[in-house]
Structures are given as C-alpha cells and as structure tokens.
Design a protein around this motif. Structure first.
Motif, PDB file in Angstrom:
ATOM      1  N   CYS A  31       0.830  -1.212   0.000  1.00 29.09           N
ATOM      2  CA  CYS A  31       0.000   0.000   0.000  1.00 29.09           C
ATOM      3  C   CYS A  31       0.862   1.259   0.000  1.00 29.09           C
ATOM      4  N   LEU A  32       1.938   1.259   0.781  1.00 28.20           N
ATOM      5  CA  LEU A  32       2.849   2.407   0.785  1.00 28.20           C
ATOM      6  C   LEU A  32       3.528   2.565  -0.575  1.00 28.20           C
ATOM      7  N   LEU A  33       3.888   1.457  -1.180  1.00 24.01           N
ATOM      8  CA  LEU A  33       4.494   1.514  -2.512  1.00 24.01           C
ATOM      9  C   LEU A  33       3.521   2.087  -3.537  1.00 24.01           C
ATOM     10  N   MET A  34       2.255   1.714  -3.430  1.00 22.47           N
ATOM     11  CA  MET A  34       1.271   2.212  -4.373  1.00 22.47           C
ATOM     12  C   MET A  34       1.134   3.732  -4.270  1.00 22.47           C
ATOM     13  N   LEU A  35       1.096   4.242  -3.054  1.00 22.74           N
ATOM     14  CA  LEU A  35       0.939   5.688  -2.875  1.00 22.74           C
ATOM     15  C   LEU A  35       2.138   6.463  -3.405  1.00 22.74           C
ATOM     16  N   THR A  36       3.338   6.021  -3.056  1.00 25.79           N
ATOM     17  CA  THR A  36       4.518   6.731  -3.538  1.00 25.79           C
ATOM     18  C   THR A  36       4.714   6.530  -5.034  1.00 25.79           C
ATOM     19  N   ASP A  37       4.328   5.367  -5.544  1.00 26.93           N
ATOM     20  CA  ASP A  37       4.475   5.102  -6.967  1.00 26.93           C
ATOM     21  C   ASP A  37       3.532   5.976  -7.793  1.00 26.93           C
ATOM     22  N   LEU A  38       2.344   6.209  -7.298  1.00 32.89           N
ATOM     23  CA  LEU A  38       1.423   7.096  -8.013  1.00 32.89           C
ATOM     24  C   LEU A  38       1.998   8.501  -8.128  1.00 32.89           C
ATOM     25  N   TYR A  39       2.614   8.979  -7.061  1.00 30.17           N
ATOM     26  CA  TYR A  39       3.243  10.299  -7.098  1.00 30.17           C
ATOM     27  C   TYR A  39       4.382  10.310  -8.125  1.00 30.17           C
ATOM     28  N   LEU A  40       5.247   9.296  -8.056  1.00 29.21           N
ATOM     29  CA  LEU A  40       6.378   9.256  -8.975  1.00 29.21           C
ATOM     30  C   LEU A  40       5.935   9.044 -10.422  1.00 29.21           C
ATOM     31  N   PHE A  41       4.842   8.341 -10.616  1.00 27.69           N
ATOM     32  CA  PHE A  41       4.325   8.113 -11.957  1.00 27.69           C
ATOM     33  C   PHE A  41       3.790   9.412 -12.572  1.00 27.69           C
ATOM     34  N   LEU A  42       3.128  10.226 -11.762  1.00 29.50           N
ATOM     35  CA  LEU A  42       2.537  11.461 -12.265  1.00 29.50           C
ATOM     36  C   LEU A  42       3.512  12.632 -12.273  1.00 29.50           C
ATOM     37  N   LEU A  43       4.672  12.471 -11.697  1.00 35.04           N
ATOM     38  CA  LEU A  43       5.650  13.545 -11.592  1.00 35.04           C
ATOM     39  C   LEU A  43       6.079  14.117 -12.941  1.00 35.04           C
ATOM     40  N   PRO A  44       6.405  13.319 -13.954  1.00 38.86           N
ATOM     41  CA  PRO A  44       6.793  13.917 -15.237  1.00 38.86           C
ATOM     42  C   PRO A  44       5.676  14.749 -15.873  1.00 38.86           C
ATOM     43  N   ASP A  45       4.437  14.311 -15.748  1.00 40.56           N
ATOM     44  CA  ASP A  45       3.332  15.088 -16.306  1.00 40.56           C
ATOM     45  C   ASP A  45       3.163  16.417 -15.577  1.00 40.56           C
ATOM     46  N   ALA A  46       3.303  16.394 -14.270  1.00 40.73           N
ATOM     47  CA  ALA A  46       3.190  17.634 -13.498  1.00 40.73           C
ATOM     48  C   ALA A  46       4.330  18.587 -13.839  1.00 40.73           C
ATOM     49  N   ALA A  47       5.534  18.060 -14.016  1.00 39.13           N
ATOM     50  CA  ALA A  47       6.669  18.909 -14.377  1.00 39.13           C
ATOM     51  C   ALA A  47       6.481  19.506 -15.766  1.00 39.13           C
ATOM     52  N   ARG A  48       5.949  18.722 -16.684  1.00 36.60           N
ATOM     53  CA  ARG A  48       5.708  19.217 -18.038  1.00 36.60           C
ATOM     54  C   ARG A  48       4.683  20.340 -18.026  1.00 36.60           C
ATOM     55  N   ARG A  49       3.676  20.205 -17.177  1.00 36.41           N
ATOM     56  CA  ARG A  49       2.639  21.259 -17.103  1.00 36.41           C
ATOM     57  C   ARG A  49       3.207  22.546 -16.496  1.00 36.41           C
ATOM     58  N   ARG A  50       4.167  22.396 -15.584  1.00 40.82           N
ATOM     59  CA  ARG A  50       4.796  23.573 -14.978  1.00 40.82           C
ATOM     60  C   ARG A  50       5.830  24.191 -15.915  1.00 40.82           C
ATOM     61  N   GLY A  51       6.169  23.472 -16.982  1.00 38.40           N
ATOM     62  CA  GLY A  51       7.088  24.029 -17.956  1.00 38.40           C
ATOM     63  C   GLY A  51       8.543  23.668 -17.704  1.00 38.40           C
ATOM     64  N   ARG A  52       8.806  22.722 -16.838  1.00 39.19           N
ATOM     65  CA  ARG A  52      10.184  22.317 -16.615  1.00 39.19           C
ATOM     66  C   ARG A  52      10.239  20.815 -16.374  1.00 39.19           C
ATOM     67  N   TRP A  53      11.367  20.252 -16.578  1.00 43.00           N
ATOM     68  CA  TRP A  53      11.584  18.805 -16.380  1.00 43.00           C
ATOM     69  C   TRP A  53      12.502  18.619 -15.201  1.00 43.00           C
ATOM     70  N   GLU A  54      12.051  17.857 -14.198  1.00 46.27           N
ATOM     71  CA  GLU A  54      12.862  17.658 -12.992  1.00 46.27           C
ATOM     72  C   GLU A  54      13.563  16.354 -13.029  1.00 46.27           C
TER      73      GLU A  54
END
Length: 70
Positions: free
Chosen positions: A47-70
């Motif tokens: 369950c902990l892996l699922m929560l952190t994995d969802l964040y890490l999975f969506l991270l590139p999309d969020a960075a792209r929307r902010r206009g930068r790549w982390e």
C-alpha cells in the motif's frame, strides 16, 4: 533536498520490506506453514508503494505542465 528525492527514498524502503515479506511468504508456503497473517504481511508495504508510486508516476506530467523537467 527536494520533495522528489524524499519520495524516491521513501519508495525504496517499502520495496525492500515488500520483497522481504514476499520471501517470507514463499518460504512459509513451501514449508506448509502458511497462515493468513503471513499472506497479509506484504500488504502494508504494498500500500505504501502504491501511494509513492502514483506520485512518482505522475511527476513527469506535473513537471511538463509547470514548464520544466525535474
């Protein structure tokens, strides 16, 4: 330190715990001593892996929307 680094670190440790719990479950099943709690042992780290994995999975999309790549 940024949030991404912390999430990656937090994600690593439940993955180690999950691997250990699955190993214990397999050993118990092979010995015929498998019980319900041994089977459920891997659920908490999963369950902990699922929560952190969802964040890490969506991270590139969020960075792209902010206009930068982390």
């Amino acid at each position: 330190m940024n949030w991404n680094h912390w999430f990656r670190q937090i994600h690593r440790w439940p993955s180690v715990a999950f691997t250990a719990a699955v190993t214990v479950d397999i050993i118990a099943a092979l010995q015929g001593k498998s019980t319900v709690w041994v089977g459920l042992l891997a659920r908490l780290p999963l369950c902990l892996l699922m929560l952190t994995d969802l964040y890490l999975f969506l991270l590139p999309d969020a960075a792209r929307r902010r206009g930068r790549w982390e």
